[in-house]
Scaffold this active site. Structure first.
Site, PDB file in Angstrom:
ATOM      1  N   ASP A 144       0.825  -1.204   0.000  1.00 23.33           N
ATOM      2  CA  ASP A 144       0.000   0.000   0.000  1.00 23.33           C
ATOM      3  C   ASP A 144       0.863   1.259   0.000  1.00 23.33           C
ATOM      4  OD1 ASP A 144      -2.344   1.479   0.113  1.00 23.33           O
ATOM      5  OD2 ASP A 144      -3.166   0.373   1.812  1.00 23.33           O
ATOM      6  N   ASP A 172     -10.713   2.074  -3.108  1.00 22.69           N
ATOM      7  CA  ASP A 172     -11.226   1.819  -1.763  1.00 22.69           C
ATOM      8  C   ASP A 172     -12.745   1.839  -1.756  1.00 22.69           C
ATOM      9  OD1 ASP A 172      -8.918   1.363  -0.436  1.00 22.69           O
ATOM     10  OD2 ASP A 172      -8.702   3.383   0.384  1.00 22.69           O
TER      11      ASP A 172
HETATM   12  C1  GLA Z   1      -5.736   1.808   2.173  1.00 23.26           C
HETATM   13  C2  GLA Z   1      -6.117   0.645   1.312  1.00 23.26           C
HETATM   14  C3  GLA Z   1      -7.165  -0.177   1.993  1.00 23.26           C
HETATM   15  C4  GLA Z   1      -6.637  -0.650   3.317  1.00 23.26           C
HETATM   16  C5  GLA Z   1      -6.202   0.533   4.161  1.00 23.26           C
HETATM   17  C6  GLA Z   1      -5.491   0.075   5.413  1.00 23.26           C
HETATM   18  O1  GLA Z   1      -6.788   2.720   2.281  1.00 23.26           O
HETATM   19  O2  GLA Z   1      -6.524   1.076   0.045  1.00 23.26           O
HETATM   20  O3  GLA Z   1      -7.523  -1.270   1.179  1.00 23.26           O
HETATM   21  O4  GLA Z   1      -5.568  -1.532   3.105  1.00 23.26           O
HETATM   22  O5  GLA Z   1      -5.322   1.378   3.451  1.00 23.26           O
HETATM   23  O6  GLA Z   1      -5.069   1.123   6.184  1.00 23.26           O
END
Ligand code: GLA
Length: 749
Positions: free
Chosen positions: A485, A555
């Site tokens: 990420d 997300d």
């Molecule tokens: C980001 C990612 C999510 C999740 C969060 C965790 O927003 O896109 O899928 O992994 O971080 O903090």
């Protein structure tokens, strides 16, 4: 390996003309009598001939400086060029700018030599398309030289035989005695002879990535860019120029894709004579590079695709090219595991017991891989702490990752892990030990984003530290999947280890550091499947796909919003790369209620998984999940790698549809979605594509059979007699908002 097509690079000595050609396109340019490279044509394949000089259009234009008094008609202001230079007689956007010690940025790059060779060179330290067999493509490297500066520029071109694709990149070498500062280096300059184009970009923001945005080109400049340190949610490093009459299935479209994950600029400038100049490269606003004597610099690559059968053919070309010649390693062409990710199930609030109960249920449903998301390390109980401390939190995981991975494996599932290696919280041991690794500008405040800061990946020491940390982690437990990420944009970029003249290098060096870590980890752990992520789809680009064959698309996991996001993403990127999970309702991002059926029907067209606690589903829903998983297992090769057709756009109407067809055309799956319910409306048909006209296909679950030509010309009937209306008294199924259906058609004769 058998090639289906051929690629050629013709060089006509007398006219010094290059013709790059395959069965799909021609790209023609020549060296003029002054040693400059003049573009002559890019478009559908044309027959080769010894001279294309008739395309060298010249005229006496008032106000255009000319080459010399002896050449009163010859002005670069009016010629189409491969590498336009700054400050000379071409007043349009420059392809290159080099600041010299005396302050001048004027160069005079002149043709020296060229080399044509089979295969393709790799780009050191950068992601790029590649060849596996020297016969599958042919390359050209042209050397230009500035005598005064002893500066050489090498323009690299590769034509792929089986793809309507041309790769371009540029290398620059300082053979002179003085320090040079490279302030602009476009990887692509394409001068097209008219302006009758629509410009299509993929734009949005967090949670609504890669929506289609179309603009009409006209005099002046249209551009999109990123200065955020990553390719960004806001604009994708990809653009299409299409004719006004071009549709999904007809007409010309030119795609340009940047194989790069950092700051970029894409511009189209229409000049006074209707010439369209398309450029793509690193963003000069946040880039410069010091070239000391003897040093060289390699630009990232652009993949140019030409289609004369609409946007869809362009997309399919990119899908095939990325799947076969950008994605690497074990997972290339492989159906992807069905994932269960705990983020939306637990957020930071979990312990081993809770996780294992989710895993157990997942196993019962047929899930193949459990991904432990954020919150497993350091003091990471919220997003204020822990980033940088890649050590498991023993309160949550008493037996560590080793123990948890083993238990997950014993339950019959593979184990994957979330990391965010580029980031640091101030409340972390890493920060307490190495405050100097936090990317910041001396004397200035470092701006937090999501309570976190960025590590200086331009510093080799930081990258090495993280390689040791992450590789130890991967060795310590049976981890076969990594979700990498990156949850904030980069501000106050500065590298204390470099001189003032080198500060323009920080963003590019940062991304080179990211690539280096990816390269080292993927080499050391070739079995591991990497998924990239940047708060969802903030780094969904071809550069990432070179290391991580799939990406978390957004997300926003709401099925209806995902229709637009996935539809838009498919313009450039293959379904195998589009991470798509079923989540709980009410949806956590938009609070919308959609049926489990529709959530599945949308997520099927991608790298499928779940983002919820299956224990919270009813018995009925759980049974449905089992069916969804069985369906994906049966059809995922087709769903992820079939030829993809967009049939009805979420950006245009209430009905959305898309389909995949197997290579042998014997199987097809159609996704059909309705946003809002309507009253007493017309019957709807959807005309399919890519089928074999004479094959008879049976609609699965029924006895109905249709020839391919019926399905493609008459269409598939998609409405029942309810016309979408809610008419329970007449015995029709309940019809609601956000309905959807999947049609499976299989060849029977
Ligand atoms: C980001 C990612 C999510 C999740 C969060 C965790 O927003 O896109 O899928 O992994 O971080 O903090």
């Amino acid at each position: 390996m058998k090639m289906n097509h051929e690629a050629h690079i013709y060089y006509e000595e007398e006219e010094q003309t290059f013709h790059l050609q395959n069965d799909f396109f021609s790209y023609i340019f020549k060296v003029d009598f002054n040693g400059k490279l003049i573009q002559l044509y890019y478009g559908k394949k044309v027959t080769h001939r010894s001279s294309f000089n008739y395309l060298l259009e010249q005229s006496s234009r008032p106000m255009s400086p000319v080459l010399s008094e002896q050449h009163p008609f010859y002005s670069y202001d009016n010629l189409k060029q491969e590498l336009p230079e700054y400050g000379r007689s071409d007043f349009r956007k420059a392809g290159i700018k080099v600041l010299q010690e005396n302050g001048s940025e004027i160069t005079d790059l002149v043709y020296q030599s060229h080399r044509i060779f089979k295969g393709k060179n790799i780009l050191e330290g950068l992601p790029a398309s590649y060849a596996e067999n020297i016969n599958e493509c042919i390359s050209l490297a042209i050397t230009l030289k500035d005598e005064l500066l002893q500066l050489e520029v090498i323009l690299n071109y590769t034509v792929f035989a089986d793809h309507s694709a041309l790769a371009r990149s540029t290398c620059i070498v300082n053979y002179g005695q003085e320090e040079l500062l490279l302030t602009r280096l476009m990887s692509l300059n394409l001068d097209l002879p008219d302006k009758e184009y629509d410009w299509m970009q993929l734009s949005g923001a967090w949670g609504r990535e890669r929506h289609f945005v179309t603009k009409v080109l006209d005099y002046g400049v249209v551009e999109i860019s990123s200065n955020r340190g990553h390719s960004s949610h806001n604009h994708n490093p990809f653009v299409t120029l299409k004719r006004k009459t071009t549709t999904e299935f007809q007409g010309e479209a030119i795609g340009a894709m940047f194989v790069y994950s950092g700051n970029f600029l894409i511009q189209a400038e229409v000049d006074a004579y209707d010439v369209t100049r398309l450029q793509m490269g690193m963003n000069p606003e946040s880039f410069s590079w010091l070239l000391e004597p003897g040093q060289s610099f390699q630009s990232p690559e652009v993949l140019l695709v030409y289609s004369n059968k609409g946007l869809n053919q362009m997309s399919q070309t990119y899908h095939n090219l990325l799947n076969s010649r950008v994605v690497r390693g074990k997972w290339r062409h492989k159906p992807r595991p069905i994932v269960l990710n705990n983020w939306e199930a637990t957020y930071f609030d979990f312990n081993e017991e809770k996780l294992l109960s989710i895993v157990e249920k997942g196993k019962k449903a047929g899930v193949e891989l459990f991904v432990l998301d954020d919150g497993w390390f350091g003091q990471r109980n919220n997003d204020y702490t822990g980033l940088g401390d890649w050590v498991e939190n023993k309160e949550k995981l008493p037996e560590g990752l080793t123990g948890l991975a083993k238990k997950v494996n014993d339950l019959g599932m593979a184990f994957g892990l979330w990391i965010e290696p580029e980031m640091i919280n101030k409340d972390s041991d890493l920060y307490r030990n190495h405050p100097e690794w936090l990317l910041h500008t001396p004397g200035r405040k470092a701006s937090p984003g999501r309570q976190q800061y960025v590590l200086n990946f331009a510093n080799e020491e930081v990258v090495t530290y993280l390689f040791n940390k992450i590789s130890n982690l991967l060795s310590s437990a049976n981890i076969t999947y990594i979700k990498w990420d990156m949850n904030r944009s980069i501000s106050e970029a500065f590298d204390g280890n470099r001189s003032s003249k080198q500060q323009g290098e920080v963003h590019h060096r940062y991304i080179l550091g990211v690539y280096q870590l990816y390269e080292q980890l993927t080499n050391m752990f070739p079995e591991v499947l990497f998924e990239s992520c940047a708060s969802g789809g903030g780094r969904f680009d071809a550069g990432m796909l070179y290391y991580a064959p799939q990406a978390w698309t957004s997300d926003n996991s709401d099925a209806i919003d995902r229709l637009s996001i996935q539809y838009g993403t498919s313009l450039a990127y293959p379904l195998s790369s589009i991470g798509a999970h079923v989540s709980i309702v009410p949806n956590h991002q938009v609070n919308r209620l959609t049926s489990l059926n529709t959530r599945g029907n949308v997520a099927y067209f991608g790298a499928f998984g779940y983002e919820l606690d299956l224990n919270r589903l009813s018995m009925e829903e759980f049974t449905e999940v089992k069916k969804q998983i069985a369906f994906v297992k049966e059809y995922r090769a087709l769903l992820q790698y079939g030829n993809f057709y967009r049939l009805a756009s979420p950006f245009e109407g209430n009905i959305i549809s898309w389909m995949v067809v197997s290579q042998d055309k014997k199987q097809t799956i159609v996704g059909y979605y309705k946003k809002l319910n309507e009253v007493n409306v017309s019957f709807k048909r959807v005309r399919l594509l890519g089928l074999e006209p004479t094959i008879k296909y049976q609609l699965k679950g029924t006895s109905q059979k249709f020839h391919g030509d019926e399905l493609m010309n008459i269409g598939l009937l998609t409405t029942d007699a309810s016309s979408g209306q809610f008419q329970p008294s007449l015995g029709f199924d309940e019809s609601v908002d956000f309905d959807s259906r999947i049609f499976i058609l299989e060849a029977v004769e």
